[in-house]
Design an enzyme around this catalytic site. Structure first.
Site, mmCIF file in Angstrom:
data_model
loop_
_atom_site.group_PDB
_atom_site.id
_atom_site.type_symbol
_atom_site.label_atom_id
_atom_site.label_comp_id
_atom_site.label_asym_id
_atom_site.label_seq_id
_atom_site.Cartn_x
_atom_site.Cartn_y
_atom_site.Cartn_z
ATOM 1 N N ARG A 38 0.826 -1.209 0.000
ATOM 2 C CA ARG A 38 0.000 0.000 0.000
ATOM 3 C C ARG A 38 0.866 1.267 0.000
ATOM 4 O O ARG A 38 0.448 2.296 -0.524
ATOM 5 C CB ARG A 38 -0.930 0.007 1.215
ATOM 6 C CG ARG A 38 -2.199 -0.782 0.979
ATOM 7 C CD ARG A 38 -3.154 -0.638 2.135
ATOM 8 N NE ARG A 38 -4.486 -1.062 1.752
ATOM 9 C CZ ARG A 38 -5.507 -1.146 2.591
ATOM 10 N NH1 ARG A 38 -5.350 -0.827 3.861
ATOM 11 N NH2 ARG A 38 -6.690 -1.530 2.171
ATOM 12 N N LYS A 199 -17.178 -14.550 4.811
ATOM 13 C CA LYS A 199 -18.606 -14.239 4.880
ATOM 14 C C LYS A 199 -19.273 -13.929 3.547
ATOM 15 O O LYS A 199 -18.742 -13.199 2.723
ATOM 16 C CB LYS A 199 -18.797 -13.036 5.805
ATOM 17 C CG LYS A 199 -18.437 -13.340 7.240
ATOM 18 C CD LYS A 199 -19.140 -12.402 8.175
ATOM 19 C CE LYS A 199 -18.149 -11.630 9.013
ATOM 20 N NZ LYS A 199 -18.514 -10.266 9.218
ATOM 21 N N GLY A 353 -7.364 -6.412 0.256
ATOM 22 C CA GLY A 353 -7.439 -7.107 1.533
ATOM 23 C C GLY A 353 -6.552 -8.340 1.558
ATOM 24 O O GLY A 353 -5.446 -8.335 1.020
ATOM 25 N N GLY A 376 -12.526 -3.383 1.451
ATOM 26 C CA GLY A 376 -13.925 -2.932 1.535
ATOM 27 C C GLY A 376 -14.278 -1.966 0.410
ATOM 28 O O GLY A 376 -15.384 -2.017 -0.141
HETATM 29 C C1 3PG Z 1 -8.993 -0.977 4.782
HETATM 30 O O1 3PG Z 1 -7.996 -1.561 5.198
HETATM 31 O O2 3PG Z 1 -9.987 -1.580 4.336
HETATM 32 C C2 3PG Z 1 -8.979 0.533 4.759
HETATM 33 O O3 3PG Z 1 -7.751 1.021 5.168
HETATM 34 C C3 3PG Z 1 -10.095 1.070 5.603
HETATM 35 O O4 3PG Z 1 -9.912 0.713 6.940
HETATM 36 P P1 3PG Z 1 -11.178 0.534 7.868
HETATM 37 O O5 3PG Z 1 -11.884 -0.724 7.414
HETATM 38 O O6 3PG Z 1 -10.638 0.408 9.285
HETATM 39 O O7 3PG Z 1 -12.059 1.747 7.712
HETATM 40 MG MG MG Z 2 -11.431 -2.926 6.165
#
Ligand code: 3PG
Ligand code: MG
Length: 396
Positions: A38, A199, A353, A376
């Site tokens: 990242r 999930k 992710g 997300g």
């Molecule tokens: C992530 O890792 O999905 C982003 O950095 C957002 O983080 P968060 O889910 O804690 O808002």
């Molecule tokens: Mg997240």
């Protein structure tokens, strides 16, 4: 997408507040960055700004400190890693707003880089507080969003601040929107989607949205247990989402109506305990899962089936590991699919992710067409929902 871009503006000698997503995975209790992709992904924007003689003020969150200072979530280690990559100093401040920060910025030369402290140490960030957003805006002349992975959050440094500064997208945000947008707009057919992870609930929106476009849908990982259960299979102690059983049935029916070929595992690796102390680890057919065991990975026959289907695809999107990939005993399915996709002659797009982490760890990132930095955020985008952090960058 009709978005205001870093390419449309003059940045020379200006103070540029760049929101990045340096929410990197840290080794358990060690304060060591286990995957720096990242950080690496933001280098094009940062290096461009340096080359243009801008003052680069970076801003990020790390983890979920919940509005308090958490020593283990300071961004100094990220500043250190970034300075190694840039081969120039990166000043890390002890806060993200206030007089000391303003003083540090006042001393910056053109082409210098500074990283503000974890923005989530302030509760006002997640509250999208207007006064806090103004305090941030005061630090700079222009705002750039290069934090694609956080654009699904309507926070002060993502949304609020854009009310007070000219706001444009950085190169990473642009690249993500283009790559993920290509899946929604015109995927090359046959188009295969490989889904895993714990999930179903995280992925329903995306499944609904892409069902009319996809040709092959392959489901492994923890979420496969809920689908199998919906077909009345015994899944033993596997975690299932009871409130998603109806949804699973509905999705399978929708797949049939849309002519989507949907594949579930036919064999799985089961265990008594998903830990290094496991006494039982064996591959069984899905007809013979013992009530005392749980699913921990897809089986080798399933892996071959999935590969057979994907071999015909011209484009593939993958999100979610096939099993408990953190443990070598149960990483086989995930790694086999990763290696297979790396060699596939097709457009391969990897959701962020944990899937991105697996690909990076195996050194396969460069063999994929695109690996998203957003977990997300990429799922939200592929669900067809608006990303609040992108909405504020659109040309009106
Ligand atoms: C992530 O890792 O999905 C982003 O950095 C957002 O983080 P968060 O889910 O804690 O808002
Ligand atoms: Mg997240």
């Amino acid at each position: 997408m009709n978005i205001r871009s870093i390419r449309d503006i003059e940045v020379d000698k200006k103070r540029i507040l760049v929101r990045v997503d340096f929410n990197v995975p840290l080794g358990e209790g060690s304060g060591v960055i286990t995957d720096d992709s990242r950080i690496r992904a933001t280098l094009p924007t940062i290096q461009y700004l340096i080359s243009q003689g801008a003052k680069v003020i970076l801003c990020s969150h790390l983890g979920r400190p919940d509005g308090k200072v958490v020593e283990g979530l300071r961004l100094a280690i990220v500043a250190h890693r970034l300075s190694e990559m840039l081969k120039q100093p990166v000043v890390a401040t002890r806060d993200c707003v206030g007089p000391d920060v303003e003083k540090a910025i006042g001393k910056m030369r053109n082409g210098a880089v500074l990283l503000l402290e974890n923005i989530r140490f302030h509760p006002e960030e997640e509250e999208n507080d207007a006064t806090f957003a103004q305090a941030l805006a005061r630090l700079a002349d222009i705002y750039i969003n290069d934090a694609f992975g956080t654009t699904h959050r309507a926070h002060a440094s993502i949304v609020g601040v854009t009310k007070y500064l000219p706001a444009v997208a950085g190169m990473l945000t642009e690249k993500e929107l283009k790559a993920l947008g290509s899946i929604l707009e015109k995927p090359a057919h046959p188009f295969g989607v490989l889904l895993g992870g714990a999930k179903i609930s995280d992925k329903v929106g995306m499944l609904e949205n892409i069902m009319g476009k996809v040709d092959y849908l392959l489901i492994g990982g923890g979420m496969a247990a809920t689908f199998l259960k919906a077909y009345s299979h015994e899944v033993g102690l596997s975690l299932i989402e009871v409130d998603m059983l109806d949804t699973a049935v509905r999705l399978m029916e929708k797949a049939v109506r849309n002519g989507v070929r949907l594949l579930l595992p036919i064999d799985v690796v089961v265990t008594d305990k998903p830990s290094p102390e496991a006494k039982v680890i064996k591959t069984v057919s899905i007809q013979s899962i013992s009530p005392h065991l749980r699913i921990a990975d897809i089986g080798s026959q399933t892996t071959r089936n999935f590969q057979e289907e994907l071999r015909q695809c011209k484009s593939v999107f993958w999100n979610g590991p096939m099993g408990i990939y953190e443990m070598p005993q149960f990483a086989g399915g995930t790694q086999a699919m990763a290696r297979f996709l790396a060699d596939l002659d097709a457009t391969t797009i990897i959701g962020g992710g944990s899937t991105a982490e697996v690909i990076n760890k195996l050194g396969l990132t460069d063999k994929m067409t695109f690996v998203s930095t957003g977990g997300g955020a990429s799922l939200t985008f592929l669900s067809g929902k608006k990303l609040p952090g992108v909405e504020v960058l659109l040309k009106r």
